[in-house]
Design an enzyme around this catalytic site. Structure first.
Site, PDB file in Angstrom:
ATOM      1  N   VAL A   1       0.968  -1.313   0.165  1.00 22.93           N
ATOM      2  CA  VAL A   1      -0.333   0.054   0.023  1.00 22.93           C
ATOM      3  C   VAL A   1       0.993   1.291  -0.082  1.00 22.93           C
ATOM      4  O   VAL A   1       1.680   1.281   0.907  1.00 22.93           O
ATOM      5  CB  VAL A   1      -0.743  -0.008   1.328  1.00 22.93           C
ATOM      6  N   GLU A   2       0.753   1.918  -1.103  1.00 23.08           N
ATOM      7  CA  GLU A   2       1.738   3.135  -1.084  1.00 23.08           C
ATOM      8  C   GLU A   2       0.897   4.302  -0.894  1.00 23.08           C
ATOM      9  O   GLU A   2       0.257   4.731  -1.434  1.00 23.08           O
ATOM     10  CB  GLU A   2       2.349   2.984  -2.644  1.00 23.08           C
ATOM     11  N   GLY A   3       1.671   5.322   0.117  1.00 22.55           N
ATOM     12  CA  GLY A   3       1.074   6.407   0.510  1.00 22.55           C
ATOM     13  C   GLY A   3       0.445   6.362   1.623  1.00 22.55           C
ATOM     14  O   GLY A   3      -0.856   5.990   1.375  1.00 22.55           O
TER      15      GLY A   3
END
Ligand SMILES: Cc1cc2nc3c(=O)[nH]c(=O)nc-3n(C[C@H](O)[C@H](O)[C@H](O)COP(=O)(O)OP(=O)(O)OC[C@H]3O[C@@H](n4cnc5c(N)ncnc54)[C@H](O)[C@@H]3O)c2cc1C
Ligand SMILES: *[C@@H]1O[C@H](CO)[C@@H](O)[C@H](O)[C@H]1NC(C)=O
Ligand SMILES: *[C@@H]1O[C@H](CO)[C@@H](O)[C@H](O)[C@H]1NC(C)=O
Length: 493
Positions: A83-85
């Site tokens: 999960v990026e951000g």
């Protein structure tokens, strides 16, 4: 009243009549592809009362580029892993589903210790202080790039490659050239965008909306249910599922490879490889931009020029996660050791490594990531050859250690796969905002979604999720509110 307007009026009345009949039954929508964006679009349509759906998926499962596989007794992710951000001003919509609702096992990735873990081409690590200095310089150049980027004309007419920006800063015609600087550069850009700075747009990538909006942190999902559990969860909100979570809804049709989409003012007809024909009022195409660039799906009539150009100018990048298993560990572990780099004189040659002491304890598995040309090269050779190359690199990195042969290897081949043709889109230099928005724009009754149509987050899971919602809304506006005009300005407007 002239005869022409009279005819026009009759035609309008007839169309309105048909429209109201259709509204009574609800329009039928075919969704091509059951990855994150297709499933997300279907959910949005259902919530708006459009439930007459047919989802045609080429493979035998949903999730698309979110896909786990068993490797040496553990489930690992062939596709999306992070999960990026996270931990920023806005909430990444995927994060609460992963961390709160499904409670997928996850780990914040800590890249702070990198200066200590950069291996020289023939073994041993770089001096930590020196490595840190070079990291700081590459961060500084990136920051300067962000400032420059903010000053460029919003139309994109002054956009430049990341490499051009680097030249402005360091006066190096080819960008960073020492093995150490090359791997730091590779880690910063290629490891995120899967294409080199020479290709990637400065304006659309530095700063990156994902990290600006949602935060700089990335969380690695290591759950035996797989990251794809998020897609199953969303699908289960509107498609019938059995007790073990398998989707058993007849509206989801697996192993249906769409080969032809015909569209007219009155409807759409979709043909699959097994010679089935599906008719509907609208179709939503969620396949990757790589698939759209191939000849897998034929559109009849051909898509208009503006649409074709937007499709062929964008990039489908390749990012290959190679998992290797060993009979024992010979690499260092502990805090700050999870990620390590190999500074080859051949840029991007088995450069970025991750160990899994925390995620998969005792599995003795390493992950090495390659991209772009290396990915394509490796996809075309035998896994044995790749395994041999990897063991040789590790023996160079750890000359004092007893590095055994790898017992198992997993090489995903997303680029060779006709249902993907790569891993995620990357914004190349030369495509401006308008051309990008044309990727999302419908053509008559044909609608488009997918990560490559996300307004701000192309290339990511959250981009695919939000794109599904946005594209569904465009369709809903037309089907329910008769607002069917979707204006995208031309390149020079
Ligand atoms: C190796 C890799 C690593 C990644 N890492 C991350 C990460 O860490 N974090 C992150 O946020 N994102 C990551 N991504 C990107 C993320 O996975 C994608 O952006 C997202 O999953 C794309 O979803 P989508 O619905 O747009 O496309 P897809 O998942 O490709 O869905 C499209 C579906 O259409 C199907 N299809 C194709 N052709 C046809 C046809 N002719 N007929 C019927 N069906 C068809 C496909 O089988 C697929 O199921 C990664 C991707 C890959 C591959
Ligand atoms: C994730 O969930 C756990 C358990 O509920 C919580 O303690 C943690 O703060 C969450 N992490 C983030 C970054 O929100
Ligand atoms: C790979 O090498 C192993 C042992 O060296 C051999 O048994 C196997 O058949 C090889 N596989 C391929 C696909 O060449």
């Amino acid at each position: 009243m002239t005869p022409t307007t009279a005819t026009a009026l009759v035609l309008t009345l007839t169309l309105a009549h048909y429209a109201s009949l259709a509204a009574a039954a609800g329009p039928r929508v075919i969704i091509v592809g059951a990855g994150m964006s297709g499933i997300s679009a279907g959910k949005r349509l259902s919530e708006a009362g459009i439930t007459d759906l047919v989802i045609l998926e080429a493979t035998d499962h949903i999730g698309g580029r979110m896909h786990k596989t068993n490797f040496g007794g553990i489930n690992v992710e062939m596709g999306a892993n992070w999960v990026e951000g996270v931990n920023g001003g806005k909430m990444n919509p995927i994060w609460p589903i992963v961390n709160a609702t499904l409670k997928l096992r996850n780990f914040r990735s800590d890249f702070d210790g990198l200066a200590d873990n950069i291996y020289k081409e023939k073994g041993g690590v770089y001096d930590k202080e020196y490595a840190q200095k070079r990291i700081d310089r590459s961060d500084e150049v990136e920051e300067n790039g962000g400032k420059l980027s903010a000053k460029l004309h919003p139309s994109g007419q002054d956009d430049m490659s990341i490499l051009a920006m680097q030249r402005l800063n360091d006066h190096l015609p080819n960008g960073p050239t020492s093995p150490l600087d090359m791997i730091l550069d590779y880690f910063k850009y290629d490891y995120e965008f899967a294409e080199p700075p020479r290709v990637t747009s400065l304006q659309n990538v530095v700063p990156l909306a994902t990290f600006e909006d949602f935060g700089d942190d990335v969380y690695f999902v290591a759950d035996q249910r797989g990251y794809e559990a998020v897609v199953y969860y969303l699908a289960g909100q509107y498609l019938k599922a059995d007790k073990s979570g398998n989707i058993v809804d007849p509206r989801l049709q697996l192993s249906k490879v769409v080969r032809e989409i015909s569209y007219s003012r009155s409807g759409v007809t979709v043909k699959t490889e097994d010679n089935k024909v599906y008719k509907a009022d609208y179709v939503m195409v969620s396949t990757s931009v790589g698939v759209l660039q191939s000849d897998l799906i034929q559109f009849k009539p051909q898509l208009p020029n503006w649409k074709v150009l937007s499709i062929y100018q964008f990039d489908m990048a390749v990012y290959t996660k190679i998992f290797v298993k060993f009979p024992k560990k010979f690499w260092p572990e502990g805090k700050g050791r999870e990620f390590f780099l190999y500074a080859s004189s051949r840029r991007g040659y088995y450069g970025v490594w991750q160990e899994f002491e925390a995620q998969y304890p005792d599995a003795n598995v390493l992950l090495v990531t390659v991209t772009d040309e290396e990915s394509r090269r490796i996809e075309q050779q035998s896994d044995n050859q790749t395994k041999a190359e990897i063991v040789e690199v590790l023996r160079d990195m750890f000359p004092g250690a007893d590095v055994p042969d790898a017992t198992d290897i997993l090489v995903p081949r997303w680029w060779s796969d006709r249902f993907y043709r790569g891993t995620f889109s990357n914004w190349p230099i030369g495509v401006n905002r308008y051309e990008y928005d044309q990727l999302r724009a419908p053509v008559g009754r044909v609608y488009f979604t997918g990560e490559h149509t996300s307004e701000h987050y192309n290339g990511y899971v959250h981009g695919a999720y939000l794109a599904g919602i946005d594209s569904a809304d465009i369709l809903i506006n037309c089907a329910q509110k008769k607002m069917c005009k979707y204006h995208v300005p031309g390149k020079y407007e």
